[in-house]
Design a protein around this motif. Structure first.
Motif: not given
Length: 220
Positions: A88-95, A100-107, A149-152
């Motif tokens: 239950r992995d999704d490398p594209a979603l994790i990327a 982009p999400f981490k970029h927005d989260l930090d700012r 894995l994707a959830d965690a």
């Protein structure tokens, strides 16, 4: 490190990257010794193992080092995967989360540090959260009906976003995402990886982590 010594994990309790590494290590029962670090006084042993100076860092036998959180997750789960997280992995979603999400989260969370407009980046992050809400809606988790894995990998970052302005987040119409987040935060697994530890210093007694099978009960 001697041949029969446990791996050593350098961690920081509130870091979302370290959280997801700890989640995988715990569910896999991938025993190690955990060393909580103080960000303002990073131990020399950690910097020698991984000069990048960020957590998590996992030092394996004979000095091998894994210092990317996703790699630590996959290392642990490749050895023991009692809940089938690797399926239950999704490398594209994790990327998308890590980029982009981490970029927005930090700012959004640290606008002064980045010279950013927090409301612009809050809206950017909300776009991703809406995608997650739709993804979770059919079966309750990101890749089906069971956590994986994707959830965690993604949940600790959603947790950080939600905690930045809880009142605003609480008013959002994201019912599936909120139930998903609440379920993970209320799980025995999450409680087991959030134990408070004193910052490690050279000579301290080893603190075992994830010894044996970790909490693997399904989220209700």
């Amino acid at each position: 490190m001697t041949a029969n010594a446990r791996p050593v994990l350098y961690s920081f309790r509130r870091c979302p990257y370290a959280m997801r590494a700890r989640l995988a290590l715990m569910i896999a029962g991938a025993g190690c010794d955990i060393r909580e670090i103080k960000l303002s006084a990073k131990p020399a042993a950690m910097l020698e193992a991984s000069p990048k100076g960020t957590v998590p860092v996992l030092v394996l036998h004979e000095g091998a080092v894994v210092d990317q959180s996703i790699d630590i997750m996959r290392w642990a789960l490749a050895r023991h995967d009692p809940e089938g997280w690797l399926g239950r992995d999704d490398p594209a979603l994790i990327a998308a989360n890590d980029g982009p999400f981490k970029h927005d989260l930090d700012r959004y969370k640290y606008p002064d540090r980045h010279g950013a407009d927090p409301l612009v980046h809050r809206e950017g992050g909300l776009t991703f959260l809406r995608e997650l809400d739709a993804r979770i809606a059919p079966e309750g988790q990101l890749c089906g009906s069971a956590r994986g894995l994707a959830d965690a990998a993604i949940m600790p970052f959603v947790r950080q976003f939600a905690a930045t302005d809880p009142a605003w987040f609480g008013g959002l119409a994201l019912p599936h995402l909120k139930a998903w987040l609440e379920g993970h935060l209320g799980s025995a697994l999450f409680a087991s990886i959030m134990v408070r530890l004193s910052p490690w210093q050279e000579g301290d007694t080893a603190v075992p982590f994830a010894i044996g099978d970790g909490p693997s009960g399904q989220i209700q």
